[in-house]
Design an enzyme around this catalytic site. Structure first.
Site, PDB file in Angstrom:
ATOM      1  CG  ASN A  62      -1.850   1.202   1.256  1.00  0.00           C
ATOM      2  OD1 ASN A  62      -1.684   2.161   0.505  1.00  0.00           O
ATOM      3  ND2 ASN A  62      -2.848   1.151   2.124  1.00  0.00           N
ATOM      4  CE1 TYR A 163      -4.976  10.916 -11.259  1.00  0.00           C
ATOM      5  CE2 TYR A 163      -5.149  12.627 -12.935  1.00  0.00           C
ATOM      6  CZ  TYR A 163      -4.725  11.376 -12.539  1.00  0.00           C
ATOM      7  OH  TYR A 163      -4.034  10.580 -13.425  1.00  0.00           O
ATOM      8  CE  LYS A 167      -1.353  11.127 -11.272  1.00  0.00           C
ATOM      9  NZ  LYS A 167      -0.354  10.031 -11.125  1.00  0.00           N
TER      10      LYS A 167
END
Length: 253
Positions: A62, A163, A167
């Site tokens: 993980n 997101y 990123k």
């Protein structure tokens, strides 16, 4: 870096882009360490790669948990030897608008849970794996490369606050590490994919896929191996560090 006999770790390596990377790099002689959360998916990937003549081993991890990452990278070193390359590819999406309102009333908001889940995997996971990779390379006394997978969404994309932020942060890590780690012979690079043919896009409605494809100057989605080629370039080009490759069919011209 010559890939033959080098140990290369790929997170999210059991499927999709990660598997394509493992296949291409393995075909060039690298010994692949696949990291993913699903033991079953990893076993299937290792079996498929073996049938292609690629040496690969599976490591359950993980990436958002520090202890799990440390254990996985320790296991790689013990079973395969110290890594020379690390591709931080694992990522998730939990899309939502920051707020959604109707007639002056906010009906929905991106939850803190969705924000943190994506940041934990897509950004903290890159930090944790990059730190372990750099430590292992330095202590082994050999050069290495860390490749981080970003996205064209790093420039900002509607419905992807979590997101896009993650990123963007991923490439910032690449630049920072490129400056910090050069003294140890460690290079870095980012690949920012555009719209790529994956299991996710294959499940989309044909009309949606057509709209996406038509927005790309090359008028088609990319293939997973196009991203794998970009990763291989960074690994092999010894004068490339701290920079980004946008493989998006010209979408961000």
């Amino acid at each position: 870096m010559v890939l033959a006999d080098k140990v290369i770790a790929v997170t999210g390596g059991a499927r999709g882009l990660g598997y394509a990377m493992a296949l291409r790099l393995g075909k060039q002689g690298a010994r692949m360490a696949l990291l993913d959360m699903s033991a079953e998916a990893l076993d299937q990937a290792v079996s498929k790669l073996s049938a292609e003549g690629v040496e690969a081993q599976a490591f359950v991890v993980n990436v958002a948990e520090e202890e799990s990452v440390a254990q996985a990278f320790g296991d790689i070193a013990q079973r395969m030897g110290a890594i020379s390359g690390c591709v931080n590819n694992a990522g998730i999406t939990q899309d939502a608008l920051l707020v959604k309102a109707k007639e002056g009333h906010v009906e929905k908001r991106m939850s803190l849970e969705s924000w943190q889940n994506v940041i934990n995997v897509n950004l903290t996971g890159v930090f944790l794996c990059g730190r372990e990779a750099a430590t292992q390379m330095i202590e082994a006394g050999h050069e290495g490369v860390i490749v981080n997978i970003s996205s064209i969404s790093r420039a900002g994309n509607m419905g992807q606050s979590n997101y896009a932020a993650a990123k963007a942060g991923v490439h910032a890590l690449t630049v920072t590490w490129g400056k910090e780690l050069a003294r140890y012979g460690i290079r870095t690079g980012t690949v920012a994919p555009g719209f790529i043919e994956t299991e996710m896009t294959a499940a989309m409605r044909p009309d949606m896929l057509e709209r996406i494809s038509s927005s790309v100057p090359l008028k088609r989605l990319g293939e997973a191996d196009n991203i794998a080629q970009s990763v291989a370039f960074i690994l092999e080009n010894d004068y490339f560090t701290g920079r980004i490759i946008e493989c998006d069919g010209g979408l961000r011209l």
